[in-house]
Structure formats: C-alpha cells, structure tokens
Write a protein that holds these residues in place. Sequence first.
Motif, mmCIF file in Angstrom:
data_model
loop_
_atom_site.group_PDB
_atom_site.id
_atom_site.type_symbol
_atom_site.label_atom_id
_atom_site.label_comp_id
_atom_site.label_asym_id
_atom_site.label_seq_id
_atom_site.Cartn_x
_atom_site.Cartn_y
_atom_site.Cartn_z
ATOM 1 N N ALA A 226 0.822 -1.205 0.000
ATOM 2 C CA ALA A 226 0.000 0.000 0.000
ATOM 3 C C ALA A 226 0.859 1.258 0.000
ATOM 4 O O ALA A 226 0.556 2.228 -0.704
ATOM 5 C CB ALA A 226 -0.931 -0.014 1.206
ATOM 6 N N SER A 227 1.927 1.252 0.761
ATOM 7 C CA SER A 227 2.752 2.459 0.853
ATOM 8 C C SER A 227 3.330 2.839 -0.500
ATOM 9 O O SER A 227 3.323 4.010 -0.889
ATOM 10 C CB SER A 227 3.864 2.255 1.884
ATOM 11 O OG SER A 227 4.700 1.158 1.521
ATOM 12 N N TRP A 230 0.268 3.887 -3.136
ATOM 13 C CA TRP A 230 -0.279 5.228 -2.958
ATOM 14 C C TRP A 230 0.754 6.305 -3.258
ATOM 15 O O TRP A 230 0.419 7.384 -3.757
ATOM 16 C CB TRP A 230 -0.830 5.408 -1.554
ATOM 17 C CG TRP A 230 -2.005 4.527 -1.246
ATOM 18 C CD1 TRP A 230 -2.146 3.664 -0.205
ATOM 19 C CD2 TRP A 230 -3.225 4.418 -1.991
ATOM 20 N NE1 TRP A 230 -3.354 3.020 -0.259
ATOM 21 C CE2 TRP A 230 -4.039 3.468 -1.334
ATOM 22 C CE3 TRP A 230 -3.714 5.027 -3.151
ATOM 23 C CZ2 TRP A 230 -5.305 3.116 -1.795
ATOM 24 C CZ3 TRP A 230 -4.977 4.680 -3.608
ATOM 25 C CH2 TRP A 230 -5.761 3.735 -2.944
ATOM 26 N N ARG A 397 -7.645 -1.458 8.130
ATOM 27 C CA ARG A 397 -7.505 -0.437 7.087
ATOM 28 C C ARG A 397 -7.553 -1.059 5.698
ATOM 29 O O ARG A 397 -7.561 -0.342 4.696
ATOM 30 C CB ARG A 397 -6.213 0.354 7.279
ATOM 31 C CG ARG A 397 -4.930 -0.450 7.116
ATOM 32 C CD ARG A 397 -3.718 0.394 7.522
ATOM 33 N NE ARG A 397 -2.466 -0.347 7.455
ATOM 34 C CZ ARG A 397 -1.629 -0.321 6.415
ATOM 35 N NH1 ARG A 397 -1.941 0.397 5.346
ATOM 36 N NH2 ARG A 397 -0.509 -1.009 6.441
ATOM 37 N N PHE A 398 -7.547 -2.394 5.619
ATOM 38 C CA PHE A 398 -7.606 -3.102 4.341
ATOM 39 C C PHE A 398 -9.016 -3.627 4.083
ATOM 40 O O PHE A 398 -9.837 -3.721 4.995
ATOM 41 C CB PHE A 398 -6.642 -4.282 4.341
ATOM 42 C CG PHE A 398 -5.192 -3.915 4.483
ATOM 43 C CD1 PHE A 398 -4.509 -3.315 3.434
ATOM 44 C CD2 PHE A 398 -4.504 -4.163 5.658
ATOM 45 C CE1 PHE A 398 -3.174 -2.988 3.551
ATOM 46 C CE2 PHE A 398 -3.161 -3.847 5.793
ATOM 47 C CZ PHE A 398 -2.496 -3.248 4.745
ATOM 48 N N LYS A 443 -10.579 0.661 0.604
ATOM 49 C CA LYS A 443 -9.680 1.232 1.611
ATOM 50 C C LYS A 443 -8.230 1.083 1.152
ATOM 51 O O LYS A 443 -7.926 1.344 -0.021
ATOM 52 C CB LYS A 443 -9.955 0.607 2.983
ATOM 53 C CG LYS A 443 -11.400 0.840 3.462
ATOM 54 C CD LYS A 443 -11.631 0.455 4.908
ATOM 55 C CE LYS A 443 -11.776 -1.009 5.119
ATOM 56 N NZ LYS A 443 -12.201 -1.349 6.509
ATOM 57 N N ASP A 444 -7.339 0.645 2.023
ATOM 58 C CA ASP A 444 -5.928 0.554 1.644
ATOM 59 C C ASP A 444 -5.602 -0.655 0.783
ATOM 60 O O ASP A 444 -4.432 -0.884 0.458
ATOM 61 C CB ASP A 444 -5.047 0.531 2.905
ATOM 62 C CG ASP A 444 -4.429 1.885 3.189
ATOM 63 O OD1 ASP A 444 -4.725 2.831 2.437
ATOM 64 O OD2 ASP A 444 -3.669 2.009 4.166
ATOM 65 N N SER A 445 -6.608 -1.424 0.391
ATOM 66 C CA SER A 445 -6.364 -2.540 -0.523
ATOM 67 C C SER A 445 -6.334 -2.105 -1.976
ATOM 68 O O SER A 445 -6.112 -2.928 -2.859
ATOM 69 C CB SER A 445 -7.412 -3.639 -0.321
ATOM 70 O OG SER A 445 -7.169 -4.346 0.874
#
Length: 469
Positions: A226-227, A230, A397-398, A443-445
């Motif tokens: 994710a980092s 994004w 968060r995923f 979300k963060d996925s």
Amino acid sequence: MRTQGLYIGGAWQHPDTTFTVTDPWDGTVVGRVASAEAHQAAAAVDAAVAADCPAAHERARMLRRTADLVEERAELFAQTIRAEAGKPISAARGEVGRAVDTLRLSAEEARRLAGEAIPMDAVAAGEGLLAFTVPRPVGPVAAITPFNFPLNLVAHKVGPAVAAGCPVLLKPSERTPLTAGLLVECFDEAGLPAGMLNLVTGDPGTVVGTWTDDPRVSVLTFTGSASVGWSLKQRSPAKRHVLELGSNTAMVVADDADLDAAVQAAVTAAFTYSGQACISLQRVYVTPGAAEPFLERLAKAAESLVSGDPKDESTVVGPLISAEATQRVRSWVEAALSSGASLRAGGDVTDGVLRPTVLADVPSDASVMCEEVFGPVVSVNTVPDLDAAVREVNASRFGLNTAVFTASTATALKYVRQAEAGAVLVNLAPSFRTDHMPYGGVKDSGEGREGVPYAVRALLDPKLVILGG
C-alpha cells in the motif's frame, strides 16, 4: 543459469550492468539479469509510443498463440517459478495453468471490444441525430508486478493491455524477473509487433520513477504494498491507476458452520505458498460454540502439512522469498506471543522454513493482526457473535477478500451486506480467485479492478461520434 537482457522495441539488449537472482531455498544463483539505467527506461517509452498496434483479430491471434506456447513450455515455466520464487513445484504448475487461462481469456476479450448506441432523441436537442461510441485504447501502460505470482500476475497486466490495444512497459520484481522474460519470449515468437511489449528490469526507483514522471505513459498498474502504491499515485496524479495493494484477510466461522469445510478453507488460504499472497488468510473470528473445536482441528491440520524443499512434490510450505522476510515474520509472531497470544501450532523455523503457525487470543493491535504478514501465520480469536465479528473485520484499514462460514442464509446475507471488502465469499476460502472475475479491494487494498474483462475496460475510453443530417 539463465542470462537475461532488456527487451525494448522488439529487440534484446544486454547492458554491462547486471544483478543476480537467487533461489530462496538454497541460495544458488539461478540467473543474471540486466539492470537498466534511466535512459533505457525512457527508450522503452519511445518504443511503446511508436508501436504499430495490430487489429483486434490479430491481437487475439497473438494472445492465443502466446497461451499455446506457455502451455507447451509449462514445465520450464514451473521450474523457473520454483527456482526464483521458492514456490513449491505443485503450486508453480498451478500458476502456469492459470496464466494460460488468463491469456486465452484476454484473447477472447480482444474480439469483444464494442461501443454503444446513444439514444440522442432522449432530449429535444438530439432529435434527428445518430450517435455511438467507439472504444479507444488509452495509451502506454506501465505494469509493475510483484514476486509472488511471477507469471500469472504478469499475464494479468500484459494480456488485457494487449487485448485493448495498449503497448506495455513491464517491470517485474527484481527477485523474480526470469519468468517474465520467458513470457516475453513467447509473445515475441507469437509475432507481437515491436514496441507493444517492453521488458525493463533493474532498480525500481530508476525504472518506475522514469515511467511515473513521463507524461506519455497513460496508465500505471501496480500490484504490491500500500505504501508504494499510494506514493506512485501521489507522484503521478494525472495518470490512470489500477492499484492492487494487499490485505490482512479475515474469515468468520459461525457456530453452525461446517467445521471440516471451514478448517480446510483456512488451511488452504493461510498456508498455500507460505501465505505469500494478497488474499492469504491472516485473521479468523469464531463464535464461542465453534471456537475450540475449530482451533483444535486447524492446529492439527497445520502440523500435518509438509514444509521444506520446493522441489519436493509433496511440499506445501516452502521458504519465504528471503531470509529477511522469514526473520520479520518470526519477529511478529514472537511479539504477539509476548503480548499474550498463545501458540497452537508451528512458530519455529526448520531448515530455513517457518512452519505453518496458528496463534490464538491475539491482541488486535499486534502486527500479525493489523498489518499484512505475507507469511504462513494465521490468528484465531473468539468473538461473542456475528456483530462483533463484523466490527473486528471492518476495523482493518484493508478490505480485499473476506469469507464467512455458516449454514444460515440470513447470517451469510447479513455478512455480505456489512463486510467492507472487494469480495465476500460464503462457505469458500477467502483466497479463492478465478481469472475472469472482478478482483480488487477497498480502503488501503487499492482501487480499480483486475480480472481480464474488467482490466480491459479500464484501458479503454469511449470516443463519441455524432452524425448530423
């Protein structure tokens, strides 16, 4: 040992700078691969922009031929995946079969590209006009792929792009570039025109950074953390993005569940390829009546799995991609145990392989619960009811895949409505995936959807045509 160059504009180049690829099982060198500089990454964009895109029927033929070549060389592909990724050979062969399907599905989509008629007389100003849309490829696609599925995830980027008529800039993981090179050879032999597929290997910052900053690259499709995903979007906001960014997949087991089926699903989802998949199972929430029986059966099943040499046909759990990854995962397990979790199976490293690990009563803030483990570790917690399970699942968060096991249709539908995920599976392992279904998360996925038909649509824009009188 394989030596591999860069493939740019339909020709192989062999620069002096290379890096080595090693077998995660025994550390032997299995390949030496070209490491590109920024000017070579830029040259690949030049080639992509200049590529002569063939007609749809020709793209379909080339994709079918590529699929046939991969199928003919299936054992070479499987052994290469096993050697550079450390994937057990049985799982590697399964990946090759899926990649063949992915390419054939892409070939079918190439012949289905169509626009739509627009009913212009729906408003007064449109009376007497005829309008329709024509699908238009968006342009060059930068495809960045991870180590864990070095063939099928590459096929998921390249196949739909070729089907849509978009040239591809391919950057595979520096840990597993050899399988991608074999696939490029198949595309070349199938007759794909120069520039339609370019393979550039080396330092991600150099290669991907060049493509991210080049305005001629229209789409960035990325599978990974994710980092990184994004940050790539933030760096290139004007591009289109398809981001598949992982998860900490959860499963819920209700009191009325078929426990044998739930245990088998958990074993498959948590431990196949040592848990190194975006949808590998990490968290299980079990209601009280099923909790202890489920844990006992899961721990027993985990202990029975064969761990070790990926060349062994019976091996299920092989090495993680690196010794550093093994140390990280093991440290997360030890941290969970120090925080009050209990160990029900595994937890130790034998011959460099972390054995399948089952934890119970794990704090919700432990890394094995709230981060992506990418290792053979599953945590099982007891919850009072389905509502509590949903709260725990959605606290992440995923949100990629999730599953529920229950005999109640009402319970299943309630979970389907409330779970925050890209896919909800009922009485199936949450790691289940076919290559034509929409695949992606919330979300963060990530954002966007893969799966061949959906990936093709993401790479087309509708050009509107209006005919006057």
